[in-house]
Design a protein around this motif. Sequence first.
Motif, PDB file in Angstrom:
ATOM      1  N   GLY A  89       0.789  -1.224   0.000  1.00 29.20           N
ATOM      2  CA  GLY A  89       0.000   0.000   0.000  1.00 29.20           C
ATOM      3  C   GLY A  89       0.822   1.275   0.000  1.00 29.20           C
ATOM      4  O   GLY A  89       0.280   2.368   0.075  1.00 29.20           O
ATOM      5  N   ARG A 118       1.540   6.834   0.830  1.00 30.27           N
ATOM      6  CA  ARG A 118       0.393   5.934   0.631  1.00 30.27           C
ATOM      7  C   ARG A 118      -0.044   5.947  -0.824  1.00 30.27           C
ATOM      8  O   ARG A 118      -0.085   6.987  -1.469  1.00 30.27           O
ATOM      9  CB  ARG A 118      -0.785   6.369   1.518  1.00 30.27           C
ATOM     10  CG  ARG A 118      -0.535   6.089   2.965  1.00 30.27           C
ATOM     11  CD  ARG A 118      -1.722   6.489   3.850  1.00 30.27           C
ATOM     12  NE  ARG A 118      -1.369   6.151   5.223  1.00 30.27           N
ATOM     13  CZ  ARG A 118      -1.548   4.966   5.770  1.00 30.27           C
ATOM     14  NH1 ARG A 118      -2.136   4.009   5.088  1.00 30.27           N
ATOM     15  NH2 ARG A 118      -1.173   4.724   7.016  1.00 30.27           N
ATOM     16  N   TYR A 121      -6.061   4.600  -4.557  1.00 30.83           N
ATOM     17  CA  TYR A 121      -6.881   3.551  -5.142  1.00 30.83           C
ATOM     18  C   TYR A 121      -8.208   4.132  -5.582  1.00 30.83           C
ATOM     19  O   TYR A 121      -8.630   5.191  -5.136  1.00 30.83           O
ATOM     20  CB  TYR A 121      -7.134   2.425  -4.128  1.00 30.83           C
ATOM     21  CG  TYR A 121      -5.875   1.675  -3.794  1.00 30.83           C
ATOM     22  CD1 TYR A 121      -5.424   0.658  -4.619  1.00 30.83           C
ATOM     23  CD2 TYR A 121      -5.124   2.000  -2.674  1.00 30.83           C
ATOM     24  CE1 TYR A 121      -4.258  -0.027  -4.334  1.00 30.83           C
ATOM     25  CE2 TYR A 121      -3.948   1.327  -2.381  1.00 30.83           C
ATOM     26  CZ  TYR A 121      -3.529   0.317  -3.217  1.00 30.83           C
ATOM     27  OH  TYR A 121      -2.375  -0.351  -2.947  1.00 30.83           O
ATOM     28  N   TYR A 151      -4.471   4.421   0.545  1.00 29.15           N
ATOM     29  CA  TYR A 151      -4.391   3.090   1.141  1.00 29.15           C
ATOM     30  C   TYR A 151      -4.618   3.175   2.651  1.00 29.15           C
ATOM     31  O   TYR A 151      -4.058   4.031   3.334  1.00 29.15           O
ATOM     32  CB  TYR A 151      -3.012   2.480   0.868  1.00 29.15           C
ATOM     33  CG  TYR A 151      -2.778   1.187   1.585  1.00 29.15           C
ATOM     34  CD1 TYR A 151      -3.341   0.003   1.120  1.00 29.15           C
ATOM     35  CD2 TYR A 151      -2.027   1.143   2.753  1.00 29.15           C
ATOM     36  CE1 TYR A 151      -3.141  -1.191   1.784  1.00 29.15           C
ATOM     37  CE2 TYR A 151      -1.821  -0.046   3.420  1.00 29.15           C
ATOM     38  CZ  TYR A 151      -2.384  -1.212   2.928  1.00 29.15           C
ATOM     39  OH  TYR A 151      -2.195  -2.386   3.598  1.00 29.15           O
TER      40      TYR A 151
END
Length: 157
Positions: A89, A118, A121, A151
């Motif tokens: 992640g 991070r 997504y 993430y």
Amino acid sequence: MKKDKLDIIYEDKDIIVINKKPHLLTISTENEKENVIKVYYVPRTDLQYTVEHYTQNLDLEGYTLVETDKIENATYGEIAKYEANEYEGFTFNDELTENKEATVPANNELVIRLYYTRNNYSYKVEHYTENLDGEYSIVANDTETISNVKYGIPATY
């Protein structure tokens, strides 16, 4: 008269002088140009430094130390070497690296800090309705895509 060479053993915080051929030096009073003491300096190879790995906090404000590597048998004056780790992640962000091209000092106090941000997504939210026969059908034009979710942050819709 043949002149001998003297190599002295000496160590300080930066260097080690090695003794290549121990014996006494005969000082010539006839030709002072031949009175030469050669001292050989070699870089220390018993040094160490630290590589720290930081991942971005869930609130995206700052970073937290997650792992530390102790690099041993480093050579004085060489560029310190390090490798990024892989964390689920997260992506290594070389632009944030502290001391990335530092040379190994003699004091064992070098710390290289690596930062991992991070990942983003996306996910899709689909809405379904129950039919009279108990089956489900997707609701037309009622699907949405949520993008740029970091993430570890819970999915919401």
